[in-house]
Design a protein around this motif. Sequence first.
Motif, short mmCIF file in Angstrom:
data_model
loop_
_atom_site.label_atom_id
_atom_site.label_comp_id
_atom_site.label_asym_id
_atom_site.label_seq_id
_atom_site.Cartn_x
_atom_site.Cartn_y
_atom_site.Cartn_z
N THR A 229 -39.45 48.26 15.44
CA THR A 229 -38.09 48.75 15.65
C THR A 229 -37.22 47.62 16.17
O THR A 229 -37.58 46.95 17.14
N THR A 231 -33.86 46.88 18.05
CA THR A 231 -32.84 47.51 18.89
C THR A 231 -31.76 46.50 19.21
O THR A 231 -32.05 45.40 19.71
N VAL A 253 -37.64 50.61 11.78
CA VAL A 253 -36.52 51.38 12.33
C VAL A 253 -35.44 50.41 12.82
O VAL A 253 -35.75 49.37 13.42
N LYS A 255 -31.99 50.43 15.26
CA LYS A 255 -31.18 51.16 16.23
C LYS A 255 -30.10 50.23 16.78
O LYS A 255 -30.41 49.29 17.52
N SER A 297 -37.31 56.03 7.47
CA SER A 297 -37.42 56.69 8.76
C SER A 297 -36.15 57.49 9.03
O SER A 297 -35.04 57.08 8.64
N THR A 298 -36.28 58.60 9.70
CA THR A 298 -35.12 59.40 10.08
C THR A 298 -34.58 59.01 11.45
O THR A 298 -33.73 59.69 12.00
N GLU A 299 -35.05 57.88 11.99
CA GLU A 299 -34.60 57.43 13.30
C GLU A 299 -33.58 56.29 13.21
O GLU A 299 -33.10 55.81 14.24
N ASN A 300 -33.23 55.84 12.01
CA ASN A 300 -32.27 54.76 11.87
C ASN A 300 -30.88 55.23 12.30
O ASN A 300 -30.39 56.26 11.84
N TYR A 301 -30.25 54.43 13.17
CA TYR A 301 -29.03 54.89 13.82
C TYR A 301 -28.11 53.71 14.09
O TYR A 301 -28.54 52.67 14.58
N THR A 327 -32.90 65.41 6.69
CA THR A 327 -32.49 64.45 7.72
C THR A 327 -32.19 63.10 7.10
O THR A 327 -32.99 62.58 6.31
#
Length: 540
Positions: A229, A231, A253, A255, A297-301, A327
């Motif tokens: 990930t 960040t 991911v 973020k 992934s559904t956590e990419n933001y 999602t």
Amino acid sequence: MRNSLFIFLVGLLISLSSCRNDFEFESSKGGLTFSKDTVYLDTVFTNIGSSTYRLKVYNKSDADISIPNIQLGKGVNSKYRMMIDGLTGEDGTDDGTIGDGKIFNDVELLAKDSMFIFIEVTSDVASANPTDFLYTDQINFIHGNGEIQKVELVTLIQDAYFIYPQRSGVDDDFIYETVNFGVNDDAENVIAVGSNLDHADPTNGDEYTWGNTKPYVVYGYAFVPDGETLTVNPGARVHFHANSGLVIGKNAVLKINGGLSTTEALENEVIFEGDRLEPEFSNVPGQWGAIINYSTSTENYINHLTIKNATIGILSQNLATITDTATPYLKIQNSQIYDCSNFGLLARKSNVEGTNLVINNAGQATLACTYGGTYNFTHCTFNNNWSSSNQVAVLVNNNLETNDAIYVKDLVAANFNNCIIYGGNQVEMILDNVQSDTVTTLFNYKFNHCLIRFNNINNQFTSNPLYQFTTDSIHYINCSIATNSSTFNPKFEDESLNQLWLSEDLNLPNDSSFATLYPFDINNNDRTTSTDLGAYQFVP
């Protein structure tokens, strides 16, 4: 005949002799003038060479002069270097001493003439003033009578973290590190020059967390591999070199945690842009590659990110066939994408959700939802004033055309709610539905309370079922169609400066349910009491 020829030759010799007398140089005694008294070389990163800047030197006297010495104040130890008349020093060589653009002797300059001095700098931050990180020197013009004229040199040296591919080999026989982005639909590996990020890089620390203590400079493509990930914290500044970018692997991911800023310094905004820091490059498209999101992934933001001057701001693409999910694979909000040479946001059979998103100016489309997928955009502003008749603000299709064939995928949904789709062309929205001969492909789209720039010139779209704005209540719900520049003009503050906030209240129909769902605009202004379309709420 012989006499005439003799007279001509004598005259020619006299003329040449006269010319030689005109070029008898005398030692200068001062009085030079300059195009500027201080040369400001724009901000450069530590140990990265600057652009070339120029100084013009004028001899306004009636004498042809020879300047005994032109040199940098810090001599051979200066981080600056010069070129005069195509030479880099007294002996015209780069031999590690006075030929490295530091010292020049007996520089000739004709009467009423001028010359250019070209200046560059490469310095580390340790050489700069520790209080303001300015590195300074001067060019000294030392005349025959001892007079010295000076032109100051100033540049800001900025320290940075550098992310780049490793190189192996020697001289011209070397290869760069590459990364494997995964396998596409044709079972082919997608490979590019780049480097995997590292949890314990000896120079940059943990490369999976980008902070705001120093900017990041990326060469090649920085790759976030499966299981990792990246960040990015508020206030981070990331600069990409030409043909560079960021790639998120299929099972990785991203973020980006930018935040609302309260000053013009944009202290909490995350900014991705090119590594040319000169002001004249601030709005030049195509300086670097793209953010490429292969992740499912559904956590990419992404929140409060500004992207400037890329080829493609964001490419969200699924490399291999996957099952569609409700999602999104990428959620982007309160963000801006400006001046991309191809696309602002290009999605291919992906699932993207955008709110309070602003995209301005791109060579092909600011937003392109292609090759099927699922897309939901609410309170977004898409505007395109690119100087081309081929560009649009929004493109939606269910196909991908190659040299061999056209492939189609289901467009599960393309929903636009309370959005502005505008620009300089007569038509700023294109829908392209391709159906195969054997299988029916989904093409689901809906524009709900949107402002759309669309002028049906010569009635070319009259019979097209995709553009029945007034009679198709399933796909178009209470939309405002701008058929010319005076009807429903959003009157942005200044499109050329990427200022797409409203200079007047639109007072157009809107769906208040989405204003309740997203009660604040991109600048945190309340939109629930009086709702405007797009990412910006009108503020008197």
